[in-house]
Design a protein around this motif. Sequence first.
Motif, mmCIF file in Angstrom:
data_model
loop_
_atom_site.group_PDB
_atom_site.id
_atom_site.type_symbol
_atom_site.label_atom_id
_atom_site.label_comp_id
_atom_site.label_asym_id
_atom_site.label_seq_id
_atom_site.Cartn_x
_atom_site.Cartn_y
_atom_site.Cartn_z
ATOM 1 N N HIS B 187 0.796 -1.265 -0.105
ATOM 2 C CA HIS B 187 -0.090 0.047 0.117
ATOM 3 C C HIS B 187 0.705 1.408 -0.041
ATOM 4 O O HIS B 187 0.382 2.128 -0.640
ATOM 5 C CB HIS B 187 -0.913 0.060 1.277
ATOM 6 C CG HIS B 187 -2.119 -1.159 1.023
ATOM 7 N ND1 HIS B 187 -2.936 -1.211 2.159
ATOM 8 C CD2 HIS B 187 -2.369 -1.929 0.151
ATOM 9 C CE1 HIS B 187 -3.687 -2.172 1.857
ATOM 10 N NE2 HIS B 187 -3.406 -2.688 0.549
ATOM 11 N N LEU B 227 -9.048 2.011 -8.430
ATOM 12 C CA LEU B 227 -7.724 1.761 -7.765
ATOM 13 C C LEU B 227 -7.769 1.122 -6.590
ATOM 14 O O LEU B 227 -7.214 -0.051 -6.382
ATOM 15 C CB LEU B 227 -7.288 3.353 -7.308
ATOM 16 C CG LEU B 227 -5.804 3.154 -6.669
ATOM 17 C CD1 LEU B 227 -4.766 3.061 -7.421
ATOM 18 C CD2 LEU B 227 -5.674 4.529 -6.187
ATOM 19 N N ALA B 228 -8.853 1.247 -5.772
ATOM 20 C CA ALA B 228 -8.977 0.432 -4.570
ATOM 21 C C ALA B 228 -9.290 -1.039 -5.158
ATOM 22 O O ALA B 228 -8.999 -2.186 -4.293
ATOM 23 C CB ALA B 228 -10.526 0.810 -3.759
ATOM 24 N N PHE B 231 -6.035 -2.838 -5.782
ATOM 25 C CA PHE B 231 -5.316 -3.228 -4.709
ATOM 26 C C PHE B 231 -6.027 -4.150 -3.868
ATOM 27 O O PHE B 231 -5.450 -5.063 -3.239
ATOM 28 C CB PHE B 231 -5.245 -1.963 -3.758
ATOM 29 C CG PHE B 231 -3.932 -1.255 -4.096
ATOM 30 C CD1 PHE B 231 -2.749 -1.493 -3.522
ATOM 31 C CD2 PHE B 231 -3.867 -0.169 -5.064
ATOM 32 C CE1 PHE B 231 -1.467 -0.940 -4.086
ATOM 33 C CE2 PHE B 231 -2.931 0.632 -5.489
ATOM 34 C CZ PHE B 231 -1.459 0.105 -4.726
ATOM 35 N N ILE B 232 -7.452 -4.236 -3.706
ATOM 36 C CA ILE B 232 -8.203 -5.329 -3.096
ATOM 37 C C ILE B 232 -7.665 -6.650 -3.736
ATOM 38 O O ILE B 232 -7.245 -7.884 -2.980
ATOM 39 C CB ILE B 232 -9.445 -5.282 -2.966
ATOM 40 C CG1 ILE B 232 -9.949 -4.000 -2.316
ATOM 41 C CG2 ILE B 232 -10.037 -6.500 -2.465
ATOM 42 C CD1 ILE B 232 -11.344 -3.577 -2.160
ATOM 43 N N THR B 235 -3.925 -7.466 -2.798
ATOM 44 C CA THR B 235 -3.897 -7.764 -1.597
ATOM 45 C C THR B 235 -4.307 -9.221 -1.223
ATOM 46 O O THR B 235 -3.549 -10.231 -0.606
ATOM 47 C CB THR B 235 -4.886 -6.746 -0.559
ATOM 48 O OG1 THR B 235 -4.382 -5.406 -0.901
ATOM 49 C CG2 THR B 235 -4.306 -7.142 0.965
ATOM 50 N N LEU B 236 -5.446 -9.660 -1.983
ATOM 51 C CA LEU B 236 -5.981 -10.879 -1.573
ATOM 52 C C LEU B 236 -4.852 -11.864 -2.131
ATOM 53 O O LEU B 236 -4.464 -13.126 -1.759
ATOM 54 C CB LEU B 236 -7.169 -11.310 -2.585
ATOM 55 C CG LEU B 236 -8.388 -10.371 -2.007
ATOM 56 C CD1 LEU B 236 -9.658 -10.583 -2.582
ATOM 57 C CD2 LEU B 236 -8.608 -11.082 -0.522
ATOM 58 N N THR C 74 -11.862 -7.184 5.182
ATOM 59 C CA THR C 74 -11.057 -7.640 4.011
ATOM 60 C C THR C 74 -10.906 -6.193 3.025
ATOM 61 O O THR C 74 -10.094 -5.974 2.488
ATOM 62 C CB THR C 74 -11.706 -8.684 3.254
ATOM 63 O OG1 THR C 74 -12.168 -9.675 4.406
ATOM 64 C CG2 THR C 74 -10.972 -9.371 2.171
ATOM 65 N N ILE C 75 -12.141 -5.666 2.909
ATOM 66 C CA ILE C 75 -12.122 -4.853 1.751
ATOM 67 C C ILE C 75 -11.236 -3.492 2.359
ATOM 68 O O ILE C 75 -10.466 -3.175 1.824
ATOM 69 C CB ILE C 75 -13.591 -4.249 1.685
ATOM 70 C CG1 ILE C 75 -14.360 -5.213 1.167
ATOM 71 C CG2 ILE C 75 -13.508 -2.981 0.708
ATOM 72 C CD1 ILE C 75 -14.530 -5.312 -0.551
ATOM 73 N N GLY C 78 -7.904 -3.901 2.387
ATOM 74 C CA GLY C 78 -7.212 -4.154 0.960
ATOM 75 C C GLY C 78 -6.788 -2.830 0.364
ATOM 76 O O GLY C 78 -6.084 -2.819 -0.565
ATOM 77 N N VAL C 79 -7.687 -1.858 0.756
ATOM 78 C CA VAL C 79 -7.444 -0.429 -0.077
ATOM 79 C C VAL C 79 -6.365 0.399 0.778
ATOM 80 O O VAL C 79 -6.316 0.430 1.777
ATOM 81 C CB VAL C 79 -8.720 0.068 0.133
ATOM 82 C CG1 VAL C 79 -8.518 1.424 -0.768
ATOM 83 C CG2 VAL C 79 -9.568 -0.626 -0.657
ATOM 84 N N PRO C 80 -5.349 1.091 0.069
ATOM 85 C CA PRO C 80 -4.458 1.578 0.635
ATOM 86 C C PRO C 80 -5.108 3.015 1.309
ATOM 87 O O PRO C 80 -6.067 3.444 0.689
ATOM 88 C CB PRO C 80 -3.604 2.278 -0.429
ATOM 89 C CG PRO C 80 -3.753 1.468 -1.815
ATOM 90 C CD PRO C 80 -5.032 0.678 -1.470
ATOM 91 N N ALA C 83 -5.799 6.091 -0.969
ATOM 92 C CA ALA C 83 -6.891 5.810 -2.087
ATOM 93 C C ALA C 83 -8.243 6.169 -1.271
ATOM 94 O O ALA C 83 -9.431 6.814 -1.985
ATOM 95 C CB ALA C 83 -6.826 4.560 -2.677
#
Lengths: 242, 269, 295
Positions: B187, B227-228, B231-232, B235-236, C74-75, C78-80, C83
């Motif tokens: 991140h 973008l999110a 990244f999700i 990350t997974l 989780t969500i 997972g997001v920086p 953002a």
Amino acid sequence: MKKTILATAVLALSAGVGLAQDRTVRMGTEGAYAPYNFTNDAGEIDGFERELGDELCNRAELTCEWVKNDWDSIIPNLVSGNYDTIMAGMTVTDEREMVIDFTQDYQPPTPSPYVALSEDVDLETGVIAAQTGTLQAAFVAETPATLIEFATFDETIAALRSGEADAVLADLEYLAPVVEDSSGELLFVGDRVPLGKGIGMGVRKSDSDLRDTFDAAISSMKEDGSLNELLIKWFGENTATY
Amino acid sequence: MTSCLHTIQDYGLRSLGIGERLLPREGFTLCEQVTLIGSGMIWNIYFGVLALLAGFFLATALALGKNAHSRWLRKPAEWFIFLFRGSPLFIQFFFAYFLFLSLKSVHPFFAPFTAAWAGALVVLFLNTAAYSAEIFYGALQSIPKGDIQAADALGMSGWSRFRRITWPTMLRLAWPAYTNEAIFLFHATTLVFFSGFPAWQQRGDALYYASYFADKTFNPFIPYPILAGFFILCTLGIIALFGLINRRLNRHLPQEARQKMRLRFNLIR
Amino acid sequence: MFSFCADPATLDRLPWFACYLTTGVHMSFYVAFAKVVVLLLITAPVALAFGFLGAMAARAHFLPVSLLGKTYITIVRGVPDIAFFLFFVIALDQGVEWLRHKVLCSDWDQPVRQGSDFVVCAQAKLPLNSAAQWVHETYGFALAIITFSIVFGAFAANVIFGAMRAVPHTQLETGAAYGMSRHQIFRRILIPQMWVYALPGLSNLWMVLIKATPLLFLLGIEDIVYWARELGGTKSGRFTSYPHGDWRMWYFLVLLVFYLCFTRVSEILLERIMQRLTRGQATAGGEAQRKAGLL
């Protein structure tokens, strides 16, 4: 022609009185773009736009309050209703006009100059620094020159001094004091680039009453020459006036 | 659909400077936004993977240094970890860029470091090494005494004891926390062009393109969620990959204990 | 500030700095330090509450609630955070105003979305347009706290969820043997016992939270990084009585020292809390304390 302008001005000014009773107009600005708007030693918003905006509110008989907002989110916050106008040295462009409305310009279009350390830099294919998200950055991206983008304006000048970039492209009024203070180290070079349609005040598209009110106030300042006085006071004798 | 394939051809590798030179300037279809932001992800993955890999080895050395008896090894390791864990990455990028700029004028060797691909990578590498070292140090401290004693009893010492006993046990204990660090580092790669390093020729990471679109369309509600989403997904991916490694690290444990550990790992992460 | 500051251009180095460092903008800079600390101190318990709720939801036996909890964890994890901050505050603000609009102005006939504009009736604005500036600032501050708490709450939920599972099962069974109900076991045994397992993870999270504060300016708060950039930038003599060159380096150095000190103090305090929590616990640390006490 003049008569119709005056007539609309009077009409809109009376509309402004109606507005004044039920709302405070919140004026959004960046507070970090001297001489347009900046934070002075006392910590207050100061500059050309502060003085102009206060006078416009005065003429439109509105109560105004200044709000600082980060440049990147200044338009999303306007359309979201967190303030009602933007006066932040914002150049009128087609892109911006798709999303918000502008009043007539309160500063005529001024072409953007290049600044470099010496006269003989290659502006065509050299490395040109600009601030991310500015009109200048978008312009350089379309030329054959190599664009290098920095998050802040200070960093572009620092890059020029350290040799990372050959030249900087930015707004004239913003560069002028920097060049002046550098005692000959920095020079204006090359031809100036005309960008945008002058600087205007941004308002929400759904807020046309407010736009008309301020439009009328700007007209009246153009009429009596007080806008020109302000322009000369903040940008010097040689600046473009109406 | 075909026009979207065309867009992917034009912009899929734009962040590396391959493909269309000019970014889209009007219209801004969803496909363009997804493609360009995805193209920017190449840089996030590049920074994340290389910094993590290189940081892993430095972190092991630092953790051993902090755990050492000798003052001369312990103090520098402690200070390094404190300095990088104690300050925001934001500020580290700022100082690193200044430093690399002044080093560049001393020797041309440092020239690449003023560009993000090398300079930001060094900062991220040192940063993650410090964070991981602290995690590894904690794990070193909680290695069961019996394991070391058993190694001694078998006549192992020095390098062979470290390689066969200390190091694997340390990794096993540190792994869940290390997974978290990998996510945080990944991140953090979004900060590279956001605050630290300049973007050349509009080649940037995913956040750079997302804010490009947010700036052009004045609508933050489309590019940033895209973008999110990217990244999700990544990350997974990290969680799955680290889960596999965790399973391998614990493969010698009895089936029941392993099962439990894996289950718990999946839920805790 | 001082009487001799009337004409800074004539001053010597020392009084010049005395005047320079006490200007109104510098006062705002110092206030920003307090803002950051206050925000952290409020965010920590709120995020902990979010974390607790998240962990409870994820543990729930009722599937939809459990899924909701797990999705949140989780969500958001997972997001920086950048953002998330870049669009979430505006969305949150609009959401709140939309709800108020529905309640307060049911007779409103215009659409709320007009092109790209978001328009609600004047009464639904939060805070009201006519409210004083400090009300607006406090509201912005509150939005920032909520946003920070949602993000870090997800990480905290993850830690707490793990800690609840780490409490030795025998302790819970002992509770059951004493005839406690499920609810009693949860409140009297699980909650008090889980802290010792959660604290290392939570301390780490606190350290990460401290280091996320430079992102506050994205949420519309004028934080210390905002002021350091603003004050450190080159200042022309035309717009200030205190012109200077590019001093960002020095301002950032001050920030560096601030963050390092803050980290150190936090480390010491958290170490003490850990010592207290460990007392009498059936962990390696608790065992070590017991032995040390016996010797």
